[in-house]
Design an enzyme around this catalytic site. Structure first.
Site, PDB file in Angstrom:
ATOM      1  N   GLU A  75       0.818  -1.199   0.000  1.00  0.00           N
ATOM      2  CA  GLU A  75       0.000   0.000   0.000  1.00  0.00           C
ATOM      3  C   GLU A  75       0.863   1.265   0.000  1.00  0.00           C
ATOM      4  O   GLU A  75       0.583   2.225  -0.729  1.00  0.00           O
ATOM      5  CB  GLU A  75      -0.916   0.014   1.234  1.00  0.00           C
ATOM      6  CG  GLU A  75      -1.916  -1.141   1.275  1.00  0.00           C
ATOM      7  CD  GLU A  75      -1.416  -2.342   2.046  1.00  0.00           C
ATOM      8  OE1 GLU A  75      -2.232  -3.029   2.671  1.00  0.00           O
ATOM      9  OE2 GLU A  75      -0.176  -2.611   2.016  1.00  0.00           O
ATOM     10  N   GLU A 113      14.295 -32.354  -0.950  1.00  0.00           N
ATOM     11  CA  GLU A 113      14.868 -33.023  -2.117  1.00  0.00           C
ATOM     12  C   GLU A 113      15.503 -34.364  -1.761  1.00  0.00           C
ATOM     13  O   GLU A 113      16.493 -34.789  -2.339  1.00  0.00           O
ATOM     14  CB  GLU A 113      15.876 -32.105  -2.809  1.00  0.00           C
ATOM     15  CG  GLU A 113      15.240 -30.887  -3.456  1.00  0.00           C
ATOM     16  CD  GLU A 113      16.041 -30.311  -4.603  1.00  0.00           C
ATOM     17  OE1 GLU A 113      16.902 -31.011  -5.154  1.00  0.00           O
ATOM     18  OE2 GLU A 113      15.797 -29.147  -4.959  1.00  0.00           O
ATOM     19  N   THR A 147      15.015 -42.423   1.677  1.00  0.00           N
ATOM     20  CA  THR A 147      14.732 -42.737   3.079  1.00  0.00           C
ATOM     21  C   THR A 147      14.122 -41.541   3.795  1.00  0.00           C
ATOM     22  O   THR A 147      13.126 -41.665   4.515  1.00  0.00           O
ATOM     23  CB  THR A 147      16.017 -43.178   3.809  1.00  0.00           C
ATOM     24  OG1 THR A 147      16.563 -44.313   3.139  1.00  0.00           O
ATOM     25  CG2 THR A 147      15.730 -43.535   5.255  1.00  0.00           C
ATOM     26  N   PHE A 184      10.455 -40.899   2.716  1.00  0.00           N
ATOM     27  CA  PHE A 184       9.461 -41.755   3.382  1.00  0.00           C
ATOM     28  C   PHE A 184       9.230 -41.301   4.819  1.00  0.00           C
ATOM     29  O   PHE A 184       8.087 -41.219   5.282  1.00  0.00           O
ATOM     30  CB  PHE A 184       9.903 -43.219   3.360  1.00  0.00           C
ATOM     31  CG  PHE A 184       8.907 -44.147   4.018  1.00  0.00           C
ATOM     32  CD1 PHE A 184       7.714 -44.464   3.398  1.00  0.00           C
ATOM     33  CD2 PHE A 184       9.167 -44.670   5.285  1.00  0.00           C
ATOM     34  CE1 PHE A 184       6.782 -45.296   4.016  1.00  0.00           C
ATOM     35  CE2 PHE A 184       8.248 -45.498   5.904  1.00  0.00           C
ATOM     36  CZ  PHE A 184       7.049 -45.820   5.270  1.00  0.00           C
TER      37      PHE A 184
END
Length: 365
Positions: A53, A296, A300, A303
């Site tokens: 603004e 990334e 393992t 998961f």
């Protein structure tokens, strides 16, 4: 498209110019209209800088008295790094404010609207809410939970492999897909990998955009026992980007001192099932104002992140290649035993990048 939507859409496009620069603040754009003519516009350009603004007022070509201001997010009503925008609107004698979406921040939460209405300013809102919510998804989660919005990125062949049986992975996806990944890195304040990825690939995890103006995310390595090599690039490039190593009490203290001596931060996190408690890590990263994370992997960690519920969104690049064999897939770990318990995605979007496909979906709650 009505004039209201047209002006709000312009404010939305302006807001997006702040991507990668305003974290952990929201992306906000503003347009001042008088007599069906835009006389001023602005956006929040960088963290700590003037809000949208204020920048719109500064750019105005004529008096804004009695004009309408279109702003993507409810004007702030509290003193932070800058004065309240709601007060600036009153001071500039704006006649009407059109708001895209209300601010969920408890410090604002309708107070901006209240200040405007108490000063006789007409308020209208509810335009482009879906687009604006998506644009500020990291801010919206962070302001409510104080933990980062996590996007898990994967790249795989058509048969679900992230590398060949020899471990060769250059390149699974094409150049356009890889450029898109760097856009994601530019948008988010952090990028996280497991130590096995660092040991195998020795990545820099920096941002490389065509225009060279990309912001490097804070690099986070999940490494419970501090197995990272002291020669790793991300430990020796603190001049380019900050690196945080997340460890447990099992990490060697002498090695921690050597890592810190290189200008890196070591964050001790509680263990869960002999691994770093990812939910506890998210809390600690949130305390450092890391509002968005690009995960990334590797397999393992992917998961574990899915299993612990810290992932909000998945972006998967699928290349039209088939290599077969027993090579790794993007998500490893113990796996889920029954199909009915599979982690599902919703709000699926698809984009073609050359011959690759980019699939995006939100984790289904």
């Amino acid at each position: 498209m009505s004039k209201k939507y047209e002006y709000m859409h312009r404010a939305y496009e302006l807001a997006k110019k702040g991507v990668g620069r305003v974290s952990p603040n929201p992306l906000v754009g503003a347009v001042i209209v008088k007599g069906d003519k835009i006389i001023g516009e602005g956006y929040h350009e960088f963290y700590g800088g003037p809000h949208a603004e204020v920048n719109a007022f500064r750019s105005a070509k004529e008096s804004v008295e009695g004009a309408t201001i279109y702003v993507t997010l409810e004007p702030c009503s509290h003193y932070g790094k800058t004065p309240p925008c709601a007060e600036a609107i009153v001071k500039n004698k704006i006649g009407k404010v059109v708001i895209g979406m209300l601010d969920p921040n408890p410090l604002v939460a309708g107070r901006g609207v209240k200040i405007l209405e108490e000063n006789g300013i007409e308020v209208d809102f509810g335009y482009l809410c879906e687009e604006l919510t998506e644009m500020n998804k990291t801010f919206l989660k962070f302001i409510e939970s104080k933990t980062p919005y996590v996007i898990m990125k994967t790249a795989m062949t058509l048969d679900g492999k992230i590398a060949s049986k020899t471990g060769d992975s250059r390149w699974v996806s094409n150049e356009k897909s890889r450029a898109k990944v760097h856009e994601l890195r530019n948008e988010l304040s952090g990028i996280m990998v497991g130590v096995d990825t660092v040991i195998a690939d020795d990545p820099m995890l920096t941002t490389r955009l065509e225009n060279g103006n990309g912001q490097n995310p804070i690099r986070i390595v999940v490494d419970s026992k501090a197995r990272i090599p002291l020669s790793a690039k991300i430990l020796n490039t603190s001049d380019q980007a900050k690196t945080i190593l997340a460890v447990t009490e099992k990490a060697d203290l002498d090695k921690i001192k050597k890592i810190e001596a290189k200008g890196n931060q070591v964050l001790k996190v509680n263990a869960l099932d002999d691994r770093i408690d990812l939910n506890a890590l998210m809390q600690k990263l949130g305390e450092q104002n890391i509002d968005g994370l690009l995960l990334e992997g590797g397999a393992t960690l992917n998961f574990s992140a899915l299993q612990s519920g810290v992932v909000d969104e998945v972006v998967s690049f699928v290349a039209p290649k088939i290599i077969g064999g027993n090579a790794k897939s993007p998500v490893g770990g113990e796996g889920i035993e029954l199909m009915k318990n599979a982690i599902e995605l919703d709000n699926i979007k698809m984009q073609q990048l050359g011959n690759d496909l980019m699939l995006t979906g939100k984790i289904k709650s």
